[in-house]
Every structure is written in structure tokens, then in C-alpha cells.
Design an enzyme around this catalytic site. Structure first.
Site, PDB file in Angstrom:
ATOM      1  N   GLU A  60       0.813  -1.216   0.000  1.00  0.00           N
ATOM      2  CA  GLU A  60       0.000   0.000   0.000  1.00  0.00           C
ATOM      3  C   GLU A  60       0.849   1.269   0.000  1.00  0.00           C
ATOM      4  O   GLU A  60       0.484   2.278  -0.618  1.00  0.00           O
ATOM      5  CB  GLU A  60      -0.949   0.010   1.203  1.00  0.00           C
ATOM      6  N   HIS A 129     -11.977  -5.674   8.211  1.00  0.00           N
ATOM      7  CA  HIS A 129     -12.668  -5.371   6.952  1.00  0.00           C
ATOM      8  C   HIS A 129     -13.900  -4.518   7.227  1.00  0.00           C
ATOM      9  O   HIS A 129     -14.876  -4.582   6.502  1.00  0.00           O
ATOM     10  CB  HIS A 129     -13.068  -6.647   6.203  1.00  0.00           C
TER      11      HIS A 129
END
Lengths: 327, 342
Positions: A60, A129
């Protein structure tokens, strides 16, 4: 007007912008042939090719850092972080680099990048999540933070984000992707950043929300209407820059404000709204500025009973409105 | 600085193998000497109480000048770090501009006095703005190279970092992406053996950091940073390889740090006096001077003339920069976000 889901609106916005501007490149994990784990970029690889729809390694920081460099050299990157929960390896690049590039170079360099990330709970995503990460970024001057709640806004705000000259974090609620439909004009339109929207007029309490909570706030307002309580709902749409005028005008009218967010309460985005109201609308207040927010635990638990306990719901918001209205 | 395959008929043999004329050799020497004098002036100004802070690159100049000499000014990109005094000088910044950053004056092109000294940048030169977190810039250079490849601009990006910074994740993430896409980028580790006070033996698991290139499908080249011509050869090969579309190169220049980490560091606390004295032998400046004198590219008279020119340039830059105004606090809220033209 066509009826679109929230995710279709995002996909349409990306495709139209990429057709309009050849310098736009989408990059992220699985955004290519797969079209993203939620299919937000589905079809883009086929239409625009591997040069402009780039599957990246699972890194990322690289996704954002490379976007910053590419933006300095004439590309307009739209980066996807697969889940907002995984944005933290890129935190240094976003906060130390993207946010500060313009200021630290005294205006010589800009950083026109858009970082899209699905966020939010209520989808059985558990701790990693489900997170709402907006408060980490709304704190930072130099960043813009956008959270649309409708397909119309998702398409129009994403266009504005991509065309913006500064780094924009664009958070999309996962639960809205396929659960919300709405009318979306064909072709080009943009919704300006920094403008909130009053989505329900009312006179007794102002409810401030964004994302999924903007929908729940409307449901809650409907629930309390049966009790004779008139609630006004503001969908902020852009968290930074904040539309202070719309916020202050509403609270000066109603005299009461309930702030709703899914993120946990302590140090959350609502604290800033509350502080602004205390500083700038104190004389108009007829009750305590109140927050309905996620509980202060480190994440959304997985089991459905635990997740329901965590999530802010229309009923919880309605209870908050009733208490505040009775104050 | 452009290089040519031509040498003067009456010139020396020193640069022939590299296609460098005597004039070009002297320009490399001038930039190294200028950078050293500028760097020493910065420390003098700090010790005299004129400026609060200095961080710089004494001992690194040979590698920086020689390796960045192969870039095309105004076309390629330099993504520097806080020791890149000689590199930014080679890539177009002037001594005046470098001292504006030191004094943090309003016209400072790097940051308008907003950043600490040593954080160079300049849009006019394609020198990307520098921050303080280490190795973040590797990803920016890779991103610039990624854009250059997509846009087919024929540009090369060169970035620098210390050996300590090469342990950061951003370094590895950047090399990986550059290797996958064969991007036109040169990553230069300036290994001076210390991450502030920590010796390389306990910051890196391997001795030659260039070996890390093997994990990312690119050549890794070790070069003696005190050997200016070896550095030039390595830098030019890497830049040309990048420009031919053959991908990135990792260069590790073994350099020496002749000063403390910064003006706030006392290196005698962690380095033995003998070691500090021995490092002087690895100074690229006297070594290159001897090389040029020995080959007849330079003579004592020309060296003295060059030295006088350098001193005059530094004096001019010092006086000029010091006389420039401080930034106005009324401007301190500007450039947080894009400001459309009025």
C-alpha cells in the site's frame, strides 16, 4: 435518468473520467482483470489496457508513493486501497508526503491524487474489513476527505475528486455498494467538494451524518416523526473541507444537534463538529451537543450478535433524537 | 552536464575511456570543490551562530557529482535526500539558492524557508521536494519513472538515500515495482557506514547493499565513492541503461562521512579518533585533484585560480542570501491547498 447502484455510479465515473483525460491511471491490488474485489473497476482493464489500469503488488505504501511521484510527472493517479483497514502502511506517504508536498515546497509542487478505499461495517467484515478510518485523515491539513452516500453523489463527487489539484481520500461504504440505488444522470456532471446537503428539513433537532449513517439518519428521522419530532438531516458528503455554513445555519435554526458516525466516539470526527458548534453556535443551543457513535472497542467484532451490538442503527439514532428533543 | 565522445587533440588521456574531455573533467572537479566549499561555509555559519542547523554531505561529493553528471538538465528528474548538496548543485541549483535554504529566507526555491536546511527541491530544475522521513523518496522517484514510461518522455529519475534508509520498507517496495515494470530509475545508496551513530554492521545484515538488487531483477553495482571516475562510469551506465528502456539499476557508492550526522551530532562519542582520521584518506576531493594534476589536466596555477573563483562564488552567495528577507508570517497559511490564479 438511469437508475444505478452506488458501485455502478463509481465505475461509470471512473470510466468517463478516463475517457475524458488520458493522463488518468488507476492502480491498486486486483484492479485489473478482476476489476477489484468489489468490482469497482470492472471493465476498465478491457477498455483502457494494462498501462492505465495497473495491478500492483500488495504494497500500500508503494501504491500511494508511486502515485505521488507519478503525479509530479504529469499523471493523474486514482489509487485504490483494497480496504480502508489496510491503508495504514500508506499512512506515512499520505500524511508526511502527499498532504505536505504543496505546503513544504511553498506551492512549487502539488499532489493531484485520488485515493479510493471501501470502508465501514455491518458487512460481517470483523475487525479488519469494517473500519471507518476518516478521523485519522480529516485531522491533516492538505488532505481532502470525501464520503458519498448516494449513487448521484458518488459519481459526481468522484469526478470532482479526480479533477482536484490536491490529494483526496474518497471513502466508499461497502454496505452501500449494492444496497442503494438512485437516479444518476447520463454523461458529465460534477458535485463540488466542500458542500453538505440538507436531505430532510426539520425544526427541532439537526442530525449530522455521512456515508451509511446518512441513510440511517433519514430512517431515524422518519421513525421519530411518528412521535411528532421534526428532525433535520445533513449529509456532509465532504468531511474536509467542511461546509460550516450549512452546518451552522441548521443548528442555529433547530438549537439542537445530534452527530452520528460509525467510527468509535473518542476523538472521532464528531468531536470536531461538536467543538465547532460549541465555539460558533453556543448562543443558539438549547441542549447538549450529542453524539451517537460506535463504541470504543478496537474494532467491529465478527459474530452477528456482536456486530449488531457495535453498529449504529436507525433505532439507536432515533433513541438519541428522542432524548435530545426532550431535553 | 553533457558528455561527448570527443577529446581535445591536445588533451590528456585521463577521460578518453569515458569519452570525457579535459574541460568536462575540470567541470566535475569544479562542482566537487564548489560543493565542499559551500558545505564548509554552511558549517562555519552554524558554528558562528548565524543559522541553527546544518545537515550536509562532506565526503559524498565525488559520488554525487559524478553519478548525477549523466542526467539531462531540465529533462530528467532528481529526487534527492538531505545530504544531496553536491547532487542538486550538479543538477542546476546555484550556491545562492542552496544558501537561501540554509538561511530559510523568503526567496528560497526549495521551500520558502518552511523546511529545515538540506531539504532541497525546485520545480524549475525537476528536483522533487524533499521531506525528512527516510526512503519515502524512493517511491516518488519510481513513480516519476513510471509516469515517464507511460508518457514515453524518455526521462530518467535518479534518487539517493543512505544505507540506513535502505532498510526501510519503502526502499524495497520501490525497487520491487521498478523491477517489475523495468522503470527508468537509478537508485543510489550513499553508504557512509553510519545511520547517525549506528554502524552498518548492526544496521544491515549484508555488507554490500547493492546485493539487494538481486531480489528485484536489476543490476546492483558497488562503486568506490572516493573514485570519481569510477562513479561517473557507473552512473552513466545506469542512466543510459534506464534511457534505453532496459530498467532500473541500484548503485551503492561506498563513501565517507567527514562530519557528524548533522550540526547537532557529536560523532566523537561513537567513532574512535583513529577511525575519523583514517576517513580523511577516503576523501574524494584531494584524490581527484591529485589524479587531475598527475594527468596534466590541472596544474597548480589553474587550481589556485579555480579555488579563488569558488571562494568568490561562496562569499557572494553568503552575503546575498543573508541579505534576503525572512518570509512574512502573513504568507504562512498559503499553499495548504491549490490556489487558483486570481
Amino acid at each position: 435518468m438511469a437508475v444505478r447502484t452506488y458501485i455502478e455510479a463509481i465505475r461509470e465515473s471512473l470510466a468517463e473520467e478516463m475517457r475524458r483525460d488520458a493522463s488518468i491511471v488507476v492502480l491498486g491490488e486486483d484492479v485489473g482483470r478482476k476489476g477489484g474485489v468489489f468490482l469497482a473497476t470492472d471493465g476498465l482493464h478491457a477498455e483502457f489496457g494494462a498501462d492505465r489500469v495497473v495491478d500492483t503488488p500488495l504494497t500500500e505504501s508503494m501504491i500511494v508513493g508511486v502515485s505521488i511521484g507519478a503525479a509530479a510527472n504529469g499523471i493523474r493517479p486514482v489509487a485504490e486501497i483494497q480496504f480502508a483497514d489496510f491503508i495504514f502502511p500508506a499512512f506515512n506517504q499520505i500524511v508526511s508526503e502527499a498532504a505536505r508536498m504543496r505546503y513544504r515546497s511553498n506551492g512549487a509542487f502539488g499532489c493531484p491524487i485520488t485515493i479510493r478505499a471501501p470502508y465501514g461495517g455491518g458487512v460481517h467484515g470483523a475487525l479488519y474489513h469494517s473500519q471507518s478510518v476518516e478521523a485519522f485523515f480529516t485531522h491533516v491539513p492538505g488532505l481532502k476527505v470525501v464520503i458519498p452516500s448516494t449513487p448521484y453523489d458518488a459519481k459526481g463527487l468522484l469526478k470532482s475528486a479526480i479533477r482536484d489539484e490536491d490529494p483526496v481520500l474518497f471513502f466508499e461504504h461497502k454496505k452501500l455498494y449494492r444496497s442503494v440505488r438512485g437516479e444518476v444522470p447520463e454523461g458529465d456532471y460534477a458535485v463540488p467538494l466542500g458542500r453538505a446537503q440538507v436531505t430532510r428539513d426539520g425544526s427541532q433537532v439537526t442530525i449530522v451524518a455521512y456515508g451509511l449513517m446518512a441513510h440511517y439518519a433519514l430512517e431515524a428521522a422518519e421513525l421519530v416523526a411518528a412521535d411528532g419530532i421534526s428532525a433535520e438531516v445533513i449529509d456532509l458528503r465532504t468531511l474536509r473541507p467542511l461546509d460550516r455554513e450549512t452546518l451552522l445555519a441548521s443548528v442555529r435554526k433547530t438549537g439542537k444537534c445530534l452527530i452520528v458516525h460509525e467510527d468509535n466516539k473518542f476523538g472521532g470526527y464528531g468531536a470536531e463538529i461538536a467543538a465547532i458548534l460549541a465555539e460558533e453556535a453556543f448562543d443558539y443551543l438549547d441542549g447538549p451537543i450529542t453524539r451517537v457513535a460506535g463504541p470504543d472497542v478496537p474494532g467491529v467484532p465478527y459474530n452477528h450478535a456482536l456486530e449488531d451490538w457495535f453498529m449504529v442503527s436507525p433505532d439507536k439514532i432515533a433513541a438519541g433524537i428522542r432524548t435530545l428533543a426532550a431535553y | 552536464m553533457a558528455t561527448t565522445e570527443r577529446t581535445k587533440a591536445a588533451g590528456s588521456r585521463l577521460g578518453v575511456d569515458l569519452g570525457l574531455s579535459d574541460r568536462e573533467l575540470l567541470e566535475i572537479y569544479r562542482l566537487i570543490a564548489l560543493s565542499r566549499a559551500l558545505d564548509e561555509r554552511m558549517w562555519t555559519l552554524n558554528r558562528a551562530g548565524k543559522v541553527p542547523f546544518v545537515i550536509s554531505g562532506q565526503g559524498h561529493e565525488g559520488a554525487q557529482v559524478a553519478i548525477t553528471s549523466g542526467l539531462r538538465h531540465g529533462h530528467d528528474w532528481l529526487v534527492p535526500y538531505y545530504r544531496s548538496v553536491a547532487a542538486v548543485l550538479t543538477f542546476g541549483m546555484t550556491p545562492r539558492e542552496i544558501l537561501l535554504a540554509l538561511y530559510a529566507r523568503a526567496p528560497d526555491p526549495s521551500s520558502g524557508g518552511r523546511q529545515m536546511p538540506g531539504h532541497y527541491g525546485g520545480s524549475a530544475y525537476n528536483i522533487l521536494s524533499t521531506s525528512s522521513p527516510v526512503a519515502t523518496q524512493v517511491l516518488h522517484a519510481v513513480g516519476i519513472a513510471f509516469a515517464a514510461k507511460l508518457r514515453r518522455t524518455d526521462q530518467v529519475a535518479l534518487t539517493s538515500l543512505g544505507e540506513g534508509s535502505s532498510n526501510q520498507g519503502d526502499f524495497h517496495e520501490g525497487l520491487n515495482f521498478a523491477g517489475i515494470h523495468r522503470l527508468p530509475v537509478v537508485i543510489m545508496i550513499e553508504n557512509n557506514g553510519y545511520a547517525i551513530s549506528v554502524p552498518a554492521s548492526i544496521e544491515c545484515a549484508i555488507e554490500d547493499l547493492a546485493e539487494r538488487a538481486a531480489g528485484y531483477a536489476m543490476p546492483g553495482v558497488v562503486v568506490d565513492g572516493a573514485d570519481v571516475l569510477a562513479c561517473f562510469r557507473a552512473g552513466r551506465a545506469a542512466i543510459e541503461r534506464a534511457r534505453r528502456g532496459e530498467g532500473p539499476t541500484l548503485i551503492e557508492a561506498k563513501v565517507t562521512r567527514l562530519t557528524g550526522h548533522s550540526s547537532d551530532d557529536q560523532q566523537t562519542k561513537y567513532r574512535a579518533p583513529e577511525e575519523i582520521a583514517a576517513q580523511r584518506a577516503r576523501d574524494p576531493l584531494p584524490r581527484f585533484r591529485e589524479e587531475l594534476l598527475g594527468a596534466g589536466v590541472l596544474d597548480e596555477e589553474a587550481d589556485a585560480r579555480l579555488g579563488a573563483e569558488v571562494r568568490a562564488a561562496i562569499d557572494d552567495a553568503t552575503d546575498w542570501a543573508e541579505a534576503q528577507p525572512d518570509p512574512d508570517p502573513a504568507t504562512a497559511r498559503r499553499h495548504v491547498y491549490f490556489e487558483p490564479e486570481a
